[in-house]
Scaffold this motif. Sequence first.
Motif, PDB file in Angstrom:
ATOM      1  N   GLY A  21       0.818  -1.212   0.000  1.00 11.46           N
ATOM      2  CA  GLY A  21       0.000   0.000   0.000  1.00 11.46           C
ATOM      3  C   GLY A  21       0.849   1.258   0.000  1.00 11.46           C
ATOM      4  O   GLY A  21       0.557   2.224  -0.715  1.00 11.46           O
ATOM      5  N   ALA A  25       1.112   4.207  -2.834  1.00 10.67           N
ATOM      6  CA  ALA A  25       0.886   5.625  -2.514  1.00 10.67           C
ATOM      7  C   ALA A  25       2.049   6.487  -2.993  1.00 10.67           C
ATOM      8  O   ALA A  25       1.856   7.574  -3.561  1.00 10.67           O
ATOM      9  CB  ALA A  25       0.676   5.779  -1.010  1.00 10.67           C
ATOM     10  N   LEU A  37      -3.923  13.161  -0.551  1.00 11.63           N
ATOM     11  CA  LEU A  37      -4.967  12.388   0.118  1.00 11.63           C
ATOM     12  C   LEU A  37      -5.455  11.219  -0.748  1.00 11.63           C
ATOM     13  O   LEU A  37      -5.679  10.108  -0.254  1.00 11.63           O
ATOM     14  CB  LEU A  37      -6.142  13.308   0.473  1.00 11.63           C
ATOM     15  CG  LEU A  37      -5.857  14.366   1.546  1.00 11.63           C
ATOM     16  CD1 LEU A  37      -7.090  15.240   1.774  1.00 11.63           C
ATOM     17  CD2 LEU A  37      -5.436  13.703   2.849  1.00 11.63           C
ATOM     18  N   LEU A  38      -5.608  11.475  -2.037  1.00 12.74           N
ATOM     19  CA  LEU A  38      -6.077  10.408  -2.931  1.00 12.74           C
ATOM     20  C   LEU A  38      -5.048   9.288  -3.030  1.00 12.74           C
ATOM     21  O   LEU A  38      -5.391   8.096  -3.035  1.00 12.74           O
ATOM     22  CB  LEU A  38      -6.368  10.980  -4.322  1.00 12.74           C
ATOM     23  CG  LEU A  38      -6.913   9.985  -5.354  1.00 12.74           C
ATOM     24  CD1 LEU A  38      -8.206   9.337  -4.859  1.00 12.74           C
ATOM     25  CD2 LEU A  38      -7.147  10.675  -6.701  1.00 12.74           C
ATOM     26  N   SER A  39      -3.782   9.664  -3.070  1.00 13.04           N
ATOM     27  CA  SER A  39      -2.725   8.650  -3.143  1.00 13.04           C
ATOM     28  C   SER A  39      -2.715   7.786  -1.888  1.00 13.04           C
ATOM     29  O   SER A  39      -2.600   6.552  -1.945  1.00 13.04           O
ATOM     30  CB  SER A  39      -1.366   9.327  -3.333  1.00 13.04           C
ATOM     31  OG  SER A  39      -1.338  10.067  -4.538  1.00 13.04           O
ATOM     32  N   VAL A  40      -2.832   8.453  -0.711  1.00 13.85           N
ATOM     33  CA  VAL A  40      -2.840   7.704   0.555  1.00 13.85           C
ATOM     34  C   VAL A  40      -4.074   6.806   0.637  1.00 13.85           C
ATOM     35  O   VAL A  40      -4.004   5.654   1.097  1.00 13.85           O
ATOM     36  CB  VAL A  40      -2.789   8.676   1.743  1.00 13.85           C
ATOM     37  CG1 VAL A  40      -2.982   7.918   3.060  1.00 13.85           C
ATOM     38  CG2 VAL A  40      -1.465   9.429   1.751  1.00 13.85           C
ATOM     39  N   LEU A  41      -5.232   7.323   0.181  1.00 17.10           N
ATOM     40  CA  LEU A  41      -6.470   6.539   0.234  1.00 17.10           C
ATOM     41  C   LEU A  41      -6.372   5.276  -0.621  1.00 17.10           C
ATOM     42  O   LEU A  41      -6.727   4.168  -0.179  1.00 17.10           O
ATOM     43  CB  LEU A  41      -7.641   7.404  -0.230  1.00 17.10           C
ATOM     44  CG  LEU A  41      -9.006   6.703  -0.274  1.00 17.10           C
ATOM     45  CD1 LEU A  41      -9.412   6.208   1.111  1.00 17.10           C
ATOM     46  CD2 LEU A  41     -10.073   7.641  -0.844  1.00 17.10           C
ATOM     47  N   LEU A  42      -5.867   5.427  -1.830  1.00 15.69           N
ATOM     48  CA  LEU A  42      -5.732   4.258  -2.711  1.00 15.69           C
ATOM     49  C   LEU A  42      -4.714   3.263  -2.160  1.00 15.69           C
ATOM     50  O   LEU A  42      -4.898   2.042  -2.250  1.00 15.69           O
ATOM     51  CB  LEU A  42      -5.328   4.708  -4.116  1.00 15.69           C
ATOM     52  CG  LEU A  42      -6.386   5.528  -4.885  1.00 15.69           C
ATOM     53  CD1 LEU A  42      -5.832   5.978  -6.234  1.00 15.69           C
ATOM     54  CD2 LEU A  42      -7.653   4.703  -5.088  1.00 15.69           C
ATOM     55  N   ALA A  44      -4.079   2.796   1.025  1.00 14.26           N
ATOM     56  CA  ALA A  44      -4.705   2.134   2.167  1.00 14.26           C
ATOM     57  C   ALA A  44      -5.687   1.055   1.714  1.00 14.26           C
ATOM     58  O   ALA A  44      -5.768  -0.038   2.300  1.00 14.26           O
ATOM     59  CB  ALA A  44      -5.412   3.173   3.032  1.00 14.26           C
ATOM     60  N   ILE A  45      -6.454   1.376   0.661  1.00 17.91           N
ATOM     61  CA  ILE A  45      -7.407   0.384   0.138  1.00 17.91           C
ATOM     62  C   ILE A  45      -6.674  -0.864  -0.345  1.00 17.91           C
ATOM     63  O   ILE A  45      -7.073  -2.009  -0.070  1.00 17.91           O
ATOM     64  CB  ILE A  45      -8.241   1.006  -0.996  1.00 17.91           C
ATOM     65  CG1 ILE A  45      -9.171   2.096  -0.434  1.00 17.91           C
ATOM     66  CG2 ILE A  45      -9.056  -0.069  -1.713  1.00 17.91           C
ATOM     67  CD1 ILE A  45      -9.930   2.859  -1.499  1.00 17.91           C
TER      68      ILE A  45
END
Length: 233
Positions: A21, A25, A37-42, A44-45
């Motif tokens: 993950g 990111a 934020l989008l990079s961290v969210l993807l 984490a998913i």
Amino acid sequence: MPDHHSTNCRRNAWAVAIAAGLLLALMLLLVPKMGFLLSVLLGAILAIVLGLFLVWAFCNPVDENDAVTYSASSVAQDAAGSASSEEPENPQGTSGAAATSEGVAQAEAQDPLFASSTLEGAMARGSEEPVGSAEFLPAPRDGNADDLKKIKGIGPKLETLLNELGVWHFDQIAAWTARDIAEVDEKLGAFRGRITRDEWVRQARLLARGEETAFSERVDRGELYRGDDDDAV
């Protein structure tokens, strides 16, 4: 008791998932217009999904009791399958010889002339038949022999041979048993097998009763045996 192997497996699985993950990111941060934020969210998913998959695929040990039960069940099913495949195809237990005798009995019940007309039919009755009951005569009765050529399978040569053996009349052949057939057949030389193949006994019974067959009618009309050297048809 806690399963240390399972615990270590889960720890390692989540470590790999989190690392994947984070790597995703970081790679997304290098993409233009891709926010933090989008990079961290993807990332984490990906870590969560990958972690759950790795734990499910590699860190759920099979219960030993379940494994033993499954193994025993499989062995039992295989044994049952083998036993059923080895069962005889004839569930009623009817042997080939019994089936043959039953078929002969049915044929005799439907057609009395079938009885003793073949060697198989006569042998099916076994001990019911007398031994050596054939009648052999030194000469025809009253000097009048039957025309044995009216029996399909007996030509002039065979008729002469039968006369030499003491067979002159239809009723003699009609009375033959299986043992008589075997005894006479041994003396026919090159003509062996004709008695059962052409069903002499069945034809002789009809002729002895004064009836005719399609073949005997042809003989009466002179369509066959125009020369002394003609063989049996």
